[in-house]
Design a protein around this motif. Structure first.
Motif, short mmCIF file in Angstrom:
data_model
loop_
_atom_site.label_atom_id
_atom_site.label_comp_id
_atom_site.label_asym_id
_atom_site.label_seq_id
_atom_site.Cartn_x
_atom_site.Cartn_y
_atom_site.Cartn_z
N ALA A 200 0.84 -1.21 0.00
CA ALA A 200 0.00 0.00 0.00
C ALA A 200 0.87 1.26 0.00
CB ALA A 200 -0.91 0.00 1.22
N ARG A 201 0.36 2.31 -0.59
CA ARG A 201 1.02 3.64 -0.59
C ARG A 201 2.44 3.57 -1.16
NH1 ARG A 201 0.43 6.53 5.00
NH2 ARG A 201 1.67 4.77 5.70
N ARG A 202 2.63 2.69 -2.14
CA ARG A 202 3.94 2.49 -2.77
C ARG A 202 4.30 3.68 -3.67
NH1 ARG A 202 4.73 1.60 -7.51
NH2 ARG A 202 2.53 1.18 -7.90
N THR A 203 5.56 4.11 -3.62
CA THR A 203 6.04 5.17 -4.52
C THR A 203 7.16 4.70 -5.44
OG1 THR A 203 7.54 6.00 -2.81
CG2 THR A 203 5.37 7.06 -2.97
N ASP A 204 7.65 3.49 -5.25
CA ASP A 204 8.63 2.91 -6.18
C ASP A 204 8.45 1.39 -6.18
OD1 ASP A 204 10.21 1.64 -4.11
OD2 ASP A 204 11.13 3.60 -3.71
N PHE A 205 9.27 0.69 -6.95
CA PHE A 205 9.11 -0.75 -7.12
C PHE A 205 10.18 -1.55 -6.38
CE2 PHE A 205 6.18 0.72 -10.15
CZ PHE A 205 5.45 -0.33 -10.69
N SER A 206 10.97 -0.90 -5.54
CA SER A 206 12.12 -1.57 -4.95
C SER A 206 11.72 -2.72 -4.02
CB SER A 206 13.01 -0.57 -4.21
OG SER A 206 12.28 0.08 -3.18
N LEU A 207 10.70 -2.51 -3.19
CA LEU A 207 10.30 -3.57 -2.26
C LEU A 207 9.62 -4.72 -3.01
CD1 LEU A 207 10.54 -4.11 0.81
CD2 LEU A 207 8.14 -3.49 0.99
N LEU A 208 8.86 -4.41 -4.06
CA LEU A 208 8.27 -5.46 -4.88
C LEU A 208 9.36 -6.32 -5.50
CD1 LEU A 208 5.37 -3.62 -6.79
CD2 LEU A 208 5.32 -4.72 -4.54
N ALA A 209 10.41 -5.67 -6.02
CA ALA A 209 11.53 -6.40 -6.60
C ALA A 209 12.22 -7.26 -5.54
CB ALA A 209 12.53 -5.44 -7.23
N GLY A 210 12.40 -6.70 -4.35
CA GLY A 210 13.01 -7.46 -3.26
C GLY A 210 12.20 -8.69 -2.91
N ALA A 211 10.86 -8.53 -2.90
CA ALA A 211 9.99 -9.66 -2.58
C ALA A 211 10.10 -10.76 -3.63
CB ALA A 211 8.54 -9.20 -2.46
N VAL A 212 10.13 -10.36 -4.90
CA VAL A 212 10.28 -11.35 -5.98
C VAL A 212 11.61 -12.08 -5.83
CG1 VAL A 212 10.54 -11.65 -8.48
CG2 VAL A 212 8.75 -10.14 -7.58
N GLY A 213 12.64 -11.34 -5.51
CA GLY A 213 13.95 -11.95 -5.31
C GLY A 213 13.98 -12.92 -4.14
N MET A 214 13.08 -12.71 -3.17
CA MET A 214 13.02 -13.57 -1.99
C MET A 214 11.99 -14.70 -2.14
SD MET A 214 13.42 -10.56 0.87
CE MET A 214 13.65 -11.55 2.33
N GLY A 215 11.37 -14.77 -3.31
CA GLY A 215 10.51 -15.92 -3.56
C GLY A 215 9.03 -15.65 -3.73
N ALA A 216 8.60 -14.40 -3.83
CA ALA A 216 7.17 -14.10 -4.01
C ALA A 216 6.65 -14.75 -5.29
CB ALA A 216 6.94 -12.60 -4.06
N ARG A 217 5.49 -15.39 -5.21
CA ARG A 217 4.88 -16.00 -6.39
C ARG A 217 3.75 -15.15 -6.95
NH1 ARG A 217 6.96 -21.03 -7.57
NH2 ARG A 217 6.29 -20.30 -9.62
N THR A 218 3.36 -14.11 -6.23
CA THR A 218 2.39 -13.15 -6.75
C THR A 218 2.87 -11.74 -6.42
OG1 THR A 218 0.97 -12.91 -4.79
CG2 THR A 218 0.51 -14.78 -6.25
N VAL A 219 2.54 -10.81 -7.32
CA VAL A 219 2.77 -9.38 -7.08
C VAL A 219 1.47 -8.66 -7.42
CG1 VAL A 219 4.02 -7.31 -7.79
CG2 VAL A 219 5.23 -9.48 -7.64
N ARG A 220 0.93 -7.92 -6.44
CA ARG A 220 -0.28 -7.16 -6.72
C ARG A 220 0.09 -5.71 -7.00
NH1 ARG A 220 -5.61 -6.68 -2.89
NH2 ARG A 220 -5.02 -4.52 -2.47
N ILE A 221 -0.54 -5.16 -8.02
CA ILE A 221 -0.29 -3.80 -8.46
C ILE A 221 -1.65 -3.17 -8.76
CG2 ILE A 221 -0.13 -4.20 -10.97
CD1 ILE A 221 2.59 -2.41 -8.99
N GLY A 222 -1.74 -1.85 -8.82
CA GLY A 222 -3.01 -1.24 -9.20
C GLY A 222 -3.42 -0.09 -8.31
N PHE A 223 -4.41 0.65 -8.77
CA PHE A 223 -4.84 1.89 -8.11
C PHE A 223 -5.34 1.67 -6.69
CE2 PHE A 223 -5.89 4.61 -12.14
CZ PHE A 223 -4.57 4.53 -12.52
N GLU A 224 -5.83 0.47 -6.36
CA GLU A 224 -6.28 0.23 -4.98
C GLU A 224 -5.14 0.43 -4.00
OE1 GLU A 224 -8.06 -3.35 -2.20
OE2 GLU A 224 -8.68 -3.27 -4.29
N ASP A 225 -3.91 0.14 -4.45
CA ASP A 225 -2.75 0.24 -3.58
C ASP A 225 -1.94 1.51 -3.84
OD1 ASP A 225 -3.34 -2.36 -2.51
OD2 ASP A 225 -2.52 -3.18 -4.36
N SER A 226 -1.73 1.88 -5.11
CA SER A 226 -0.92 3.05 -5.45
C SER A 226 -0.98 3.30 -6.96
CB SER A 226 0.54 2.84 -5.04
OG SER A 226 1.36 3.85 -5.57
#
Length: 270
Positions: A200-226
């Motif tokens: 939520a309230r994301r202003t860049d993609f760095s933490l999403l990238a970090g999560a993918v690097g740590m094994g995330a199998r889903t990434v949610r994006i969209g206006f509901e969050d930012s």
């Protein structure tokens, strides 16, 4: 058989809670563009024309029919959100034939100055109805207590495996959007399950990238969050957010799942 090891599901939540004009045609067009850009799932809430949460599925059913006419994107609808609705009213999307998956909230949450109430009796009612209707749950965990609560519920109810946890970071009053919080939340995810990231309230993609690097199998994006594409630019539609997410995945030698791959991997509707 396709190797799913490098595949990540991109989910789009296209409608902001602050959106007070709900137009099915506009949402369906936005979702179709997200689907073409690589989104395999859409996440929506049951709203009236003014954007208020409601148990009346009429407008959402109209929207979902338009979405399904143009694509095979996986349709997920929330059973939550801050409102005065009863748990029976919140479960309205479980009975729609077009809905394949639903968010599952297993604990109460502070969201800014609001309290999102999920007492355990309501949680278990939602679980029983979800399992009866064969809707695939996405467990939204805002803090480690929620993850622990779900681990106990998995001992009581027979969920289709793998159970999907969505680690939700960045809401005021809950776990912060930091690498330390992400690492702590991942450590609590039970063995034999899978997890993804919502920020939520994301202003860049760095933490999403970090999560993918740590094994995330889903990434949610969209206006509901930012709406942010970067710290200075906000997207006008959801498509560019999906495009950037897919580009991020490919830069990390990952690929977005297709809707059919997502259904098979998460055993949606089983």
């Amino acid at each position: 058989m396709t190797d799913m090891g490098n595949k990540v599901l991109v989910s789009v939540a296209p409608v902001a809670a602050t959106d007070k004009v709900i137009i099915p045609e506009k949402i369906a067009e936005d979702v179709y563009n997200c689907y073409k850009a690589g989104a395999a799932m859409v996440h929506l809430h049951v709203r009236d024309r003014e954007g208020n949460l409601t148990p009346d599925m009429t407008l959402l059913e109209e929207t979902l029919a338009m979405i399904r006419k143009d694509s095979d994107i996986v349709i997920e609808v929330s059973t939550g959100g801050v409102s005065d609705l009863t748990i029976e009213e919140r479960c309205a999307p479980l009975y729609s034939d077009l809905v394949e998956a639903c968010s599952l909230n297993v604990g109460s949450t502070n969201l800014g100055r609001s309290v999102y109430c999920n007492p355990i009796d309501d949680v278990e009612y939602c679980i029983r109805e979800m399992l009866k209707q064969k809707k695939t749950p996405e467990v939204e965990t805002f803090e480690i207590g929620h993850t622990w609560a779900m681990e106990q519920l998995m001992k009581k109810y027979e969920f289709v495996e793998p159970v999907l946890f969505s680690i939700v970071l960045g809401h005021e009053g809950e776990a912060p959007a930091t690498p330390q919080a992400l690492a702590a939340m991942i450590q609590m995810i039970p063995a034999g399950t899978v997890w993804g990231i919502t920020q939520a309230r994301r202003t860049d993609f760095s933490l999403l990238a970090g999560a993918v690097g740590m094994g995330a199998r889903t990434v949610r994006i969209g206006f509901e969050d930012s709406r942010y594409l970067d710290s200075r630019t906000q997207a006008l539609t959801n498509g560019p957010l999906v495009e950037k997410t897919v580009a991020m995945l490919r830069a990390m030698d990952k690929e977005p799942m297709t809707p059919e791959e997502a259904r098979n991997f998460f055993r949606i509707g089983r």
